[in-house]
Scaffold this motif. Sequence first.
Motif, mmCIF file in Angstrom:
data_model
loop_
_atom_site.group_PDB
_atom_site.id
_atom_site.type_symbol
_atom_site.label_atom_id
_atom_site.label_comp_id
_atom_site.label_asym_id
_atom_site.label_seq_id
_atom_site.Cartn_x
_atom_site.Cartn_y
_atom_site.Cartn_z
ATOM 1 N N ILE A 1 -12.279 -39.235 -35.997
ATOM 2 C CA ILE A 1 -12.753 -40.619 -36.053
ATOM 3 C C ILE A 1 -11.582 -41.544 -36.384
ATOM 4 N N ASP A 2 -11.582 -42.728 -35.789
ATOM 5 C CA ASP A 2 -10.598 -43.755 -36.123
ATOM 6 C C ASP A 2 -10.843 -44.192 -37.564
ATOM 7 N N LEU A 3 -9.948 -43.843 -38.457
ATOM 8 C CA LEU A 3 -10.167 -44.108 -39.878
ATOM 9 C C LEU A 3 -9.823 -45.532 -40.274
ATOM 10 N N THR A 4 -9.139 -46.267 -39.400
ATOM 11 C CA THR A 4 -8.818 -47.662 -39.693
ATOM 12 C C THR A 4 -9.969 -48.583 -39.346
ATOM 13 N N ASP A 5 -10.621 -48.331 -38.230
ATOM 14 C CA ASP A 5 -11.720 -49.173 -37.758
ATOM 15 C C ASP A 5 -12.775 -48.269 -37.130
ATOM 16 N N PRO A 6 -13.535 -47.537 -37.954
ATOM 17 C CA PRO A 6 -14.379 -46.463 -37.419
ATOM 18 C C PRO A 6 -15.658 -46.896 -36.718
ATOM 19 N N ILE A 7 -16.215 -48.053 -37.077
ATOM 20 C CA ILE A 7 -17.537 -48.422 -36.557
ATOM 21 C C ILE A 7 -17.366 -49.267 -35.302
ATOM 22 N N ASP A 8 -17.714 -48.698 -34.163
ATOM 23 C CA ASP A 8 -17.608 -49.436 -32.903
ATOM 24 C C ASP A 8 -18.792 -50.386 -32.731
ATOM 25 N N ALA A 9 -19.997 -49.956 -33.083
ATOM 26 C CA ALA A 9 -21.198 -50.796 -32.983
ATOM 27 C C ALA A 9 -22.321 -50.122 -33.758
ATOM 28 N N TYR A 10 -23.308 -50.923 -34.168
ATOM 29 C CA TYR A 10 -24.484 -50.343 -34.821
ATOM 30 C C TYR A 10 -25.669 -51.295 -34.658
ATOM 31 N N GLY A 11 -26.860 -50.769 -34.838
ATOM 32 C CA GLY A 11 -28.063 -51.596 -34.744
ATOM 33 C C GLY A 11 -29.217 -50.942 -35.477
ATOM 34 N N THR A 12 -30.245 -51.727 -35.771
ATOM 35 C CA THR A 12 -31.380 -51.292 -36.582
ATOM 36 C C THR A 12 -32.698 -51.738 -35.969
ATOM 37 N N GLN A 13 -33.712 -50.901 -36.122
ATOM 38 C CA GLN A 13 -35.068 -51.306 -35.744
ATOM 39 C C GLN A 13 -36.041 -50.779 -36.784
ATOM 40 N N THR A 14 -36.955 -51.648 -37.222
ATOM 41 C CA THR A 14 -38.031 -51.215 -38.112
ATOM 42 C C THR A 14 -39.281 -50.987 -37.276
ATOM 43 N N ASN A 15 -40.040 -49.953 -37.647
ATOM 44 C CA ASN A 15 -41.223 -49.556 -36.889
ATOM 45 C C ASN A 15 -42.434 -49.499 -37.808
ATOM 46 N N GLY A 16 -43.611 -49.721 -37.232
ATOM 47 C CA GLY A 16 -44.849 -49.709 -38.009
ATOM 48 C C GLY A 16 -45.356 -48.305 -38.238
ATOM 49 N N THR A 17 -46.646 -48.072 -38.004
ATOM 50 C CA THR A 17 -47.245 -46.765 -38.281
ATOM 51 C C THR A 17 -47.241 -45.852 -37.060
#
Length: 269
Positions: free
Chosen positions: A132-148
């Motif tokens: 992993i690139d230890l200087t700038d490791p996070i290329d992209a990320y995202g989140t979703q919340t879900n119900g039941t």
Amino acid sequence: MVVAALPAIASPGLAAKPPKDSPPPDTTPTTFTSVATAGGYFASGETLDLPVPGGVAAGDFLIAQVAYNANGTITPPPGWTLIEVTDHPSKPIMQALYWRVASAGEPAFYSFTLTSDKHDTATGASAAYTGIDLTDPIDAYGTQTNGTSNDIVAPSITTTETGTTLIAFFAVRDNGSVTHPSGMTEQWDVMSHGGVGAIGETVAAAADQVFAGSGATGTRTATAQDSDGSIGHLVALRPADTTTDPNPDDTFVQWEDAAALQGLPPGQY
């Protein structure tokens, strides 16, 4: 035939510029190394102690997932960098992700402080990756919340580099295992084992894959046996660049008649 090595030709500006249609830099294959998990039933202010994965070496990339059955706060120990904390808008569950670079003297575990207004279940994992690139490791990320719904969806993200490692993280209020998304390798699936019943248990799971292209990844969906709310994260880890040239300034020429080079400028060797 005469074979000779010419002295280095000073041309800093041209030497640093790759050919017009040169391939992208080589990258180190990203490798999942190991994971350690923990969980339980905690009073407000107590800590979830995540063990450091076995076999971790200095320079490994560590990523931590904490799933907490509460609307509260999660405080990481020093040295961890936040990726994202998501508190479900309608269900008492939250998920937090952090990363750090492993040192030569890692402790046995790291303590994440959990704060809410009552006893709650929590669980999590600490995983190690190489390449992993230890200087700038996070290329992209995202989140979703879900119900039941039994589907736990991690949203599509847009990557900028080929060869990123996608990790889908899932946190769900459930009382059973999580089925990982098709096409991904499940790396962990751990329950809090708090003994408080189906709704009160907290499950954390993750699966990964190498994303060969770049651009929109599409969603990743896991399935829970039961659900009273869940959170899905999708994180792309940037690969380390391993492009090397041990003798970047050496120029070697082979010719049959040295006299044929007389009068030619260096650029035409």
